[in-house]
Write an enzyme that holds these catalytic residues in place. Structure first.
Site, PDB file in Angstrom:
ATOM      1  N   ASP A   1       0.823  -1.200   0.000  1.00  0.00           N
ATOM      2  CA  ASP A   1       0.000   0.000   0.000  1.00  0.00           C
ATOM      3  C   ASP A   1       0.863   1.258   0.000  1.00  0.00           C
ATOM      4  OD1 ASP A   1      -2.580   1.507   0.568  1.00  0.00           O
ATOM      5  OD2 ASP A   1      -1.415   2.006   2.362  1.00  0.00           O
TER       6      ASP A   1
ATOM      7  N   HIS B   1       4.746   5.368  -1.869  1.00  0.00           N
ATOM      8  CA  HIS B   1       5.296   6.732  -1.874  1.00  0.00           C
ATOM      9  C   HIS B   1       5.348   7.312  -0.461  1.00  0.00           C
ATOM     10  CE1 HIS B   1       0.927   6.873  -2.483  1.00  0.00           C
ATOM     11  NE2 HIS B   1       0.945   7.992  -1.791  1.00  0.00           N
TER      12      HIS B   1
ATOM     13  N   GLU C   1       1.431   0.079  -4.924  1.00  0.00           N
ATOM     14  CA  GLU C   1       0.578   1.232  -5.178  1.00  0.00           C
ATOM     15  C   GLU C   1       1.464   2.454  -4.969  1.00  0.00           C
ATOM     16  OE1 GLU C   1      -3.271   3.692  -3.475  1.00  0.00           O
ATOM     17  OE2 GLU C   1      -2.320   2.152  -2.256  1.00  0.00           O
TER      18      GLU C   1
ATOM     19  N   HIS D   1      -8.477   5.827 -13.354  1.00  0.00           N
ATOM     20  CA  HIS D   1      -9.695   5.951 -12.556  1.00  0.00           C
ATOM     21  C   HIS D   1      -9.905   7.374 -12.068  1.00  0.00           C
ATOM     22  CE1 HIS D   1     -11.462   6.273  -8.463  1.00  0.00           C
ATOM     23  NE2 HIS D   1     -12.466   5.674  -9.082  1.00  0.00           N
TER      24      HIS D   1
END
Length: 365
Positions: free
Chosen positions: A226, A229, A261, A290
């Site tokens: 997850d 960054h 991600e 998205h």
């Protein structure tokens, strides 16, 4: 409790054996000041993150999928699944009963949203504090093993989303035992985790052990990391490089798929060898397409969607997503005040099957 242990000093001195403590025993740690708290590395918290821990014997489960080695990445059609909302019951057992439905849909891989035990009954999974314990609201650890085994029997891969960028606030006892946090870095969701500061070695090992735990004890086919960054590490090697190498080495006979991600779309995590095989990570969760479409349809331009404002070059941003895979490349993300990645050259030369484009939680919700 049937077993109590002196935590900090005992941990420094090594391990101890305690007689008559078997599977099912409830226990707590006892601090130097007499405080009692659950095991931060507990495998099961039957009474939530503030309750006593329970001894689990991971070797008692009998796996029957020894011949399963996974599927080629090119066959991955991924369904993101939240155990608590996938069925009315919200349990591993109930989800297992619907695996044939996913096969009928043409799904070949399931990405489970985070399972690390969180405080309370309802959570997307991103506020876990007992990060070695599947949340008891979904069932016992062996229930998750049965789910994975049943998925493999149907040729479904199982990937788990894990969170290494922050901890939930309630039930996190690690700061009293280790230098888990740092003020050297910023984090959107609380204190940043100390991967590169003083005494960071034990914190790095904790992250590696956690990833290895989920992958090996539950026979998973891969892990999704997850928001990488927000995993800040100025040391070398970066914790993600070290972690990915360890994960790839532990099961050389198996396909192990690692996905990131990364809102900054950094090329470094998607580098390929000359034959096209990933150096470390197989794919990235592609949010940009998205987010642009979400902004176009709803008109929302706040928060992290602000960078995808359709009034500012809507056609250009959407077209860039379709042509290149990403919209955010070399500009600065307004919300985070940090530079986004260099252009994702590696992504442009990857086969489409290696660029992971998944639905996001806002879509499925």
């Amino acid at each position: 409790m049937a077993a109590c242990m002196r935590c900090r000093d005992a941990a420094m001195a090594g391990t101890r054996s305690i007689a008559d403590v078997g599977a099912g025993t409830r226990y707590r740690f006892v601090g130097p000041d007499g405080s009692r708290f659950p095991d931060p590395a507990s495998r099961y918290q039957p009474d939530d993150v503030l309750g006593a821990s329970e001894v689990i014997d991971p070797g008692s489960f009998r796996w029957t999928d020894a011949d399963w080695s996974g599927r080629p990445w090119e066959e991955a059609i991924i369904y993101e699944l939240h155990i608590g909302t996938f069925t009315h019951e919200g349990t591993f057992q109930a989800a297992l009963q619907r695996l044939d439905h996913l096969v009928f849909l043409g799904i070949t891989a399931i990405q489970i949203m985070p399972l690390g035990d969180f405080w309370g009954r309802f959570n997307w999974g991103y506020d876990g504090t007992a990060c070695f314990a599947p949340d008891s609201i979904y069932g016992r650890p062996d229930d998750f093993r049965r789910f994975v085994q049943a998925a493999h029997e149907r040729s479904l891969m199982v990937v788990l989303d894990i969170v290494l960028n922050h901890f939930g606030a309630e039930g996190n006892y690690l700061p009293g035992l280790a230098p888990i946090f740092t003020e050297r870095h910023d984090n959107l969701w609380g204190d940043a985790i100390n991967f590169d500061g003083e005494d960071a070695a034990c914190v790095r090992q904790l992250a590696i052990d956690n990833a290895l735990f989920w992958l090996t004890e539950f026979n998973l086919d891969g892990l999704h990391f997850d928001a990488v960054h927000m995993i800040k590490d100025d040391s070398a090697p970066h914790i993600l490089d070290e972690l990915a190498q360890r994960l790839q080495e532990v099961r050389p006979q198996r396909h192990t798929r690692l996905i990131v991600e990364n809102s900054d779309n950094q090329e470094r995590w998607l580098k390929r060898r000359d034959d096209g095989a990933p150096v470390r990570f197989a794919a990235q969760w592609n949010d940009d397409t998205h987010h642009v479409m979400h902004s176009c349809v709803t008109g929302e331009i706040t928060g992290y969607i602000a960078d995808f404002n359709p009034a500012e070059g809507r056609a250009d941003k959407l077209g860039r997503c379709w042509r290149k895979g990403f919209s955010i490349r070399a500009n600065t993300r307004s919300m985070k005040a940090c530079a986004a990645a260099s252009p994702a050259r590696a992504c442009r030369r990857l086969p489409s099957s290696a660029s992971c484009s998944l639905t996001t939680r806002s879509e499925t919700a």
